[in-house]
Design an enzyme around this catalytic site. Structure first.
Site, PDB file in Angstrom:
ATOM      1  N   HIS A  81      39.586  48.182  31.012  1.00  0.00           N
ATOM      2  CA  HIS A  81      39.680  47.040  30.095  1.00  0.00           C
ATOM      3  C   HIS A  81      40.921  47.182  29.216  1.00  0.00           C
ATOM      4  O   HIS A  81      42.023  46.926  29.644  1.00  0.00           O
ATOM      5  CB  HIS A  81      38.391  46.921  29.275  1.00  0.00           C
ATOM      6  CG  HIS A  81      37.231  46.423  30.059  1.00  0.00           C
ATOM      7  ND1 HIS A  81      37.154  45.147  30.541  1.00  0.00           N
ATOM      8  CD2 HIS A  81      36.073  47.034  30.443  1.00  0.00           C
ATOM      9  CE1 HIS A  81      36.008  44.975  31.202  1.00  0.00           C
ATOM     10  NE2 HIS A  81      35.343  46.114  31.149  1.00  0.00           N
ATOM     11  N   HIS A 123      43.203  41.912  32.903  1.00  0.00           N
ATOM     12  CA  HIS A 123      42.378  41.696  31.710  1.00  0.00           C
ATOM     13  C   HIS A 123      43.140  41.865  30.400  1.00  0.00           C
ATOM     14  O   HIS A 123      43.079  41.008  29.521  1.00  0.00           O
ATOM     15  CB  HIS A 123      41.183  42.658  31.739  1.00  0.00           C
ATOM     16  CG  HIS A 123      40.288  42.572  30.554  1.00  0.00           C
ATOM     17  ND1 HIS A 123      39.329  41.600  30.434  1.00  0.00           N
ATOM     18  CD2 HIS A 123      40.206  43.313  29.431  1.00  0.00           C
ATOM     19  CE1 HIS A 123      38.694  41.751  29.282  1.00  0.00           C
ATOM     20  NE2 HIS A 123      39.215  42.788  28.655  1.00  0.00           N
TER      21      HIS A 123
END
Length: 297
Positions: free
Chosen positions: A273, A231
């Site tokens: 993330h 990500h």
């Protein structure tokens, strides 16, 4: 590929449902983190104190955050389509954008002293000065979903086009070039400037890390787990690239030679993330389960 378990310090945020999303090192020596689900910005000091600054809207969706040239932190507000600013003492302001429903997401500081950002829903790159003046640059493609953006070694801004399967470049005067990616369905998201003078990105759709030179030559490195959904990516102090594997609950690293190591997090479903190195040399990772993870590579 080497799989390792690293020592991880888990730092919970006050509300587990707040959704820590992106992390940045501030000019004040603290770590700053967006809380995407509750409209807050968290500040973590080196001695472990964590404070939360509430924004004027709990549903504004603060997403990516970066230090600005003015000593403040700047961030995108994805849900209410504004650019936010927070000072080290917690004072916040927000700037509206000319194009409605633009979905700003990635943001970075450029050499011209302005903040440049992506507009995911309207195929534009934006520029905002520290006094809030906004300029927008339309991209030559539609439905491209521009995502992360970073300053390149050539003075231009480089960004990922998640749905156009390409890496984009925009000069400070607005000239745009697009570099298609070799692997179909790469769906690039995170991008960073490497210590080797190239841009490095991750492909969430194809499970790979990519490298693009300033003249547009692309090299791809397939990850051992093609379903790990990388990500975000950042460059470490020694030039190693570090990235999150959102779909696998891991943090990975790759050297300029393409050698990959993967590091398990304590909770496999932690949904990592954003990530950034702090002033203490540790790697901080935002976990959507409501924590920040501190790793010492």
């Amino acid at each position: 590929m080497t799989r390792r378990t690293v020592s991880v310090e888990r730092i919970p945020v006050p509300d587990p449902a707040s959704g820590p999303y992106a992390v940045a090192a501030g000019p004040d020596g603290a770590l700053w983190c967006t809380l995407v689900h509750t409209g807050g910005i968290a500040r973590l000091t080196p001695d472990g104190r964590l404070d939360v600054h509430r924004l004027d809207s709990a549903t504004c969706g603060p997403s990516v955050i970066t230090p600005g040239p003015d000593g403040a932190l700047w961030f995108t507000r994805y849900q209410d389509h504004r650019i936010g600013r927070v000072t080290p003492d917690g004072r916040t302001t927000a700037f509206s954008l000319p194009t409605p429903e633009s979905g700003p997401f990635g943001i970075t500081c450029a050499s011209d002293g302005a903040l440049w950002f992506t507009q995911t829903r309207t195929d534009r790159i934006g520029r905002v000065t520290v006094d809030g003046r906004v300029t927008e640059f339309p991209l030559p493609v539609t439905g491209s979903f521009p995502s992360a953006i970073t300053a390149g070694p050539d003075g231009a801004l480089w960004f990922t086009l998640n749905q156009a399967n390409a890496i984009g470049r925009i000069s400070l005067d607005g000239d745009i070039a697009l570099h298609p990616l070799p692997t179909e369905g790469t769906a690039p998201v995170g991008i960073t400037c490497g210590a080797d003078g190239a841009l490095w990105f991750v492909g969430i759709g194809a499970g790979l890390v990519g490298r693009v030179t300033v003249d547009g030559r692309v090299t791809e490195f397939a990850l051992p787990d093609r379903a790990c959904r990388p990500h975000a990516i950042t460059t470490g102090p020694d030039g190693t690239l570090w990235f999150t594997e959102w779909g696998a609950g891991r943090v990975g690293s790759i050297g300029p030679d393409g050698r990959v190591e993967e590091h398990d997090l304590p909770v496999p479903s932690s949904e990592p993330h954003g990530l950034a190195f702090g002033p203490d040399g540790a790697l901080y990772v935002a976990l959507e389960i409501g924590e920040l993870a501190r790793l010492e590579p």
